[in-house]
Design an enzyme around this catalytic site. Structure first.
Site, PDB file in Angstrom:
ATOM      1  N   ASP A 196       0.869  -1.170   0.000  1.00 49.06           N
ATOM      2  CA  ASP A 196       0.000   0.000   0.000  1.00 49.06           C
ATOM      3  C   ASP A 196       0.917   1.235   0.000  1.00 49.06           C
ATOM      4  OD1 ASP A 196      -2.123   1.706   0.009  1.00 49.06           O
ATOM      5  OD2 ASP A 196      -3.060   0.932   1.828  1.00 49.06           O
TER       6      ASP A 196
HETATM    7  C1  BGC Z   1      -4.861   3.411   0.385  1.00 50.36           C
HETATM    8  C2  BGC Z   1      -5.141   2.353  -0.669  1.00 50.36           C
HETATM    9  C3  BGC Z   1      -4.995   2.915  -2.051  1.00 50.36           C
HETATM   10  C4  BGC Z   1      -3.617   3.524  -2.187  1.00 50.36           C
HETATM   11  C5  BGC Z   1      -3.309   4.060  -3.576  1.00 50.36           C
HETATM   12  C6  BGC Z   1      -3.598   4.197   0.105  1.00 50.36           C
HETATM   13  O1  BGC Z   1      -3.488   5.316   0.912  1.00 50.36           O
HETATM   14  O2  BGC Z   1      -4.779   2.807   1.649  1.00 50.36           O
HETATM   15  O3  BGC Z   1      -6.427   1.835  -0.460  1.00 50.36           O
HETATM   16  O4  BGC Z   1      -5.211   1.912  -3.003  1.00 50.36           O
HETATM   17  O5  BGC Z   1      -3.498   4.578  -1.258  1.00 50.36           O
HETATM   18  O6  BGC Z   1      -3.970   5.221  -3.858  1.00 50.36           O
END
Ligand code: BGC
Length: 764
Positions: A288
């Site tokens: 993530d």
């Molecule tokens: C979130 C994810 C997301 C990623 C990319 C993160 O802050 O937890 O759910 O896919 O950002 O944007």
């Protein structure tokens, strides 16, 4: 006596068959990638494992200036949150023409609940309990996103959540493993296509997230600690991720939290033992946002150590941290990680590109003609409108205030800070949405009402009394144009408008950014300033309909006691306004059912339907000393899981079992007849729950094991039948074996988790 060994044997057999199916790889792909990798340098392999973002589109944390130069050097495997064929084609061209290995890139995006045509937030669409509609929404999202150059979505998000303080409850399917698992499968099918072959350029790679247990953050505070027994993990929280893996999801995103004290991003047990060895996942894993870097803050070493830990744990792609890019070469030289570990990760990323068809045609998703016809078109919007109307949950309708008639001359006063906003309609996590497009509630009502109805509007109150709270709750272009007038002035204006009306519609609740990432709340009620306005509107004595905007289960005890009609509309997407009007005026009969319990108060949290019995279960008849209850509050929630009203009524016959006895290799059926006893056609979600009365470990008081959504004309009856198989009765025992234990069971069928008929049967 329990016949555990027999069921274990059957389970082992089934697993062996599935494992075989999943391990059959494409020999052509194998040799293509082996050949490609034989020519790649270590640095180029590590480059495939790097996923920078374009910049500061989402959180402002990314600092990737010299991105083109990196792509040329083979240091980028994919990018995310960029839209538009021209832009993406340009970047892809750099990769396939100007880098030495000419490897095409992945282009990811958070396509969470639709693209430019926006569907209801996931918690809302889950309330449809309509798997075909959910699959279709994901297919439309994939079609639109792929027409804009995107080939990978960071969805579905399947984190079970029992704490509505957590803002990210809005992004998932609620509290139930079974329902969450069914939705996970439907979404993977919708994105990737039914056979996972990516034969069409409308199929994109899905990514199940956040692996794992992110929904169990302590106190509902985002990014907080998680600590959980393995029994609970296996029986409850892991189930929807596993369902997505079984549906063939191509990628898995790690979660920000700890699992057994080790960050998920660096957790070998989770990413390798569970995901690959036990579940046979053969796609790739991705961090993530900055998740590898966060291992440092969790206190497990510096970025280099964190990167080594993540790679060894089984994490294949680094999102944004650039720990892999900057330290893994050195780690190989020092013998901290092996070439083989890098090869395995790089290979999995390349396989995904191969499966998507990017080596055959790097511009497969760059058709310049598609965007115009495929994105936000009439057909997609009509489906989004219908789906939105089916996601709304009618919580109360005293005296049949709803639906309002279109035929009589009337004046409706629409009041509240959410009545006249476009940008708040789509809901959180809608990166591709154009926020100036959606109709406002007032416009939607005007469009559907027809010529007999006059619609007036007043804001009546700001979102919150506290200006800073409102600012923090309306980020990313979702401003609500705070009104500088005093609370009294705004209220006076609203009351003067209300005085001219026959009916009042109060468009109130949360703004879209009061839920979502980093939007946890300790007070999950309608903000006080809006509630004070609502109380004044009720004093007029006119019928009041609360159209409730909510990104989470909210506390509504006062509203339930005082407001005659409550329609929970979540955040319904780009077509929410007309969908709301469709339900308000009765063109659509509401059929949504809650996929999450609504607590009476924050202090009850966590409160969920599939809880254990405890040694001292309380009855519903008030406080009892030395039972598991509260002095000052009921145990029961305000609205239970599975609850939702309709403009008609349904009655259930008693349950008929084909036999009250089954064995581990036979199955029985359970049937009920459901009748629409009212005067309006409608749809009902018939729910099946099972309770294992005596287990080798304590078992929940009920668990959802099936559901069917049926349409019934006024006066019509239908028989609904569920098959009860041994598979349905299985759970993980204390040895984490998946078994069905012989003994007595309760079987319940009904219209919500606390409105059921019950029979008993025995597994021999
Ligand atoms: C979130 C994810 C997301 C990623 C990319 C993160 O802050 O937890 O759910 O896919 O950002 O944007």
């Amino acid at each position: 006596m329990k016949r555990v060994f027999f069921t274990v044997f059957i389970a082992a057999f089934i697993t062996a068959v599935t494992v075989h199916a999943q391990q059959t790889k494409d020999p052509k792909m194998d040799s293509f990638i082996a050949n490609l990798m034989s020519k790649m340098t270590l640095e180029e392999k590590i480059g495939q494992m790097n996923l920078p973002s374009e910049g500061d589109i989402i959180t402002g944390l990314g600092a990737n200036n010299n991105i083109a130069a990196k792509i040329k050097k083979g240091q980028v495997g994919g990018m995310f949150n960029i839209k538009g064929v021209d832009k993406i084609k340009d970047i892809q061209r750099i990769a396939v023409e100007e880098s030495r290995m000419k490897i095409p890139m992945l282009f990811g995006m958070d396509v969470i609940h639709g693209y430019e045509t926006v569907f209801p937030i996931p918690l809302g669409i889950a309330s449809t309990w309509d798997m075909a509609a959910i699959e279709q929404s994901a297919h439309i999202a994939a079609t639109e996103a792929s027409a804009d150059g995107i080939n990978w979505t960071f969805s579905p998000m399947v984190d079970i959540a029992r704490d509505p303080r957590w803002g990210r409850v809005s992004e998932g399917s609620g509290e139930d493993p079974f329902l969450g698992g069914e939705i996970a499968k439907a979404m993977v099918r919708g994105y990737q296509g039914k056979d996972n072959s990516f034969s069409s350029n409308t199929n994109i790679l899905a990514c199940v997230k956040h692996f794992a247990l992110y929904g169990a953050v302590e106190a509902g505070r985002d990014y907080n600690t998680v600590d959980m027994s393995h029994l609970r993990m296996y029986n409850e929280y892991l189930y929807p991720y596993k369902a997505a893996v079984e549906a063939g999801v191509g990628s898995v995103m790690a979660s920000f939290n700890l699992v057994d004290g080790i960050p998920a991003h660096g957790n070998q047990w989770l990413l390798t033992e569970v995901l690959r060895n036990q579940w046979k996942f053969d796609g790739f894993t991705v961090a993530d946002y900055g998740g590898i870097g966060e291992i440092v803050s969790h206190g497990l070493g510096n970025l280099k150590a964190a990167s080594e830990m993540a790679l060894k744990a089984g994490l294949d792609m680094d999102m944004v941290s650039e720990g892999f890019l900057h330290s893994l070469t050195k780690s190989v030289q020092e013998g901290k990680v092996t070439q083989q570990q890098i090869d395995a990760a790089c290979r999995r990323v390349l396989e995904a590109k191969y499966k998507l068809g990017l080596f055959a045609n790097p511009y497969k998703y760059c058709d310049p003609l598609r965007a115009k016809k495929d994105i936000y078109n009439k057909e997609n919007r009509a489906i989004a409108r219908k789906t939105a109307s089916e996601s709304f949950v009618l919580l109360k309708n005293e005296g049949n205030v709803l639906p309002l008639s279109k035929n009589k001359k009337q004046t409706i006063a629409v009041i509240g800070p959410l009545a006249d906003t476009r940008s708040n309609m789509v809901g959180t996590w809608s990166v591709a949405a154009k926020l100036d497009r959606p109709a406002t509630v007032v416009e939607g009502l005007k469009e559907v009402a027809g010529k007999n109805t006059k619609i007036l509007y007043a804001k009546g109150a700001n979102l919150t009394a506290d200006a800073t709270l409102e600012k923090n709750s309306t980020m990313f272009g979702r401003e609500l144009n705070r009104d500088d007038r005093s609370e009294e002035e705004l209220k006076a204006e609203a009351l003067q408008i209300a005085a001219q009306a026959d009916v009042i519609i109060a468009a109130m609740g949360e703004s879209s950014e009061m839920s979502g990432e980093s939007s946890s709340r300790t007070d999950i009620g309608i903000p006080d300033v809006q509630k004070r306005l609502l109380a004044e509107l009720l004093k007029t004595g006119k019928p009041v309909v609360l159209v409730l905007f909510a990104g989470r289960p909210m506390t509504l005890v006062w509203e339930q006691a005082n407001v005659p009609a409550i329609l929970n509309v979540w955040f319904g997407g780009s077509e929410a306004a007309t969908a709301i009007a469709d339900v308000v005026f009765g063109d659509v009969n509401p059929s949504g059912k809650l996929s999450s319990t609504f607590p009476r108060s924050v202090a009850q949290i966590p409160v969920y339907y599939n809880h254990l019995n405890t040694g001292r279960p309380a009855s519903d008849n008030g406080f009892q000393k030395f039972r598991s209850n509260y002095l000052d509050e009921k145990n029961a929630p305000l609205y239970p899981f599975g609850f939702g009203l309709s403009y008609t009524q349904f009655s259930y016959s008693d349950i008929k079992l084909s036999s009250a006895m089954m064995t581990s290799n036979t199955e029985i059926t359970a049937s009920v007849t459901v009748t629409n006893t009212g005067k309006t056609d409608g749809a009902e979600v018939v729910q099946l729950y099972i309770r294992d009365l005596v287990g080798s470990v304590s078992r929940p008081v009920k668990e959802l094991k099936g559901f069917q959504k049926i349409k019934l004309k006024a006066g019509e009856s239908k028989a609904v039948t569920f098959k009860i198989t041994t598979e349905l009765l299985k759970f993980y025992n204390s040895m984490l074996e998946h078994v069905a234990e012989p003994g007595d069971f309760e079987l319940m069928i009904g219209s919500s988790s606390n409105d059921v008929k019950t029979v008993k049967f025995t597994l021999n």
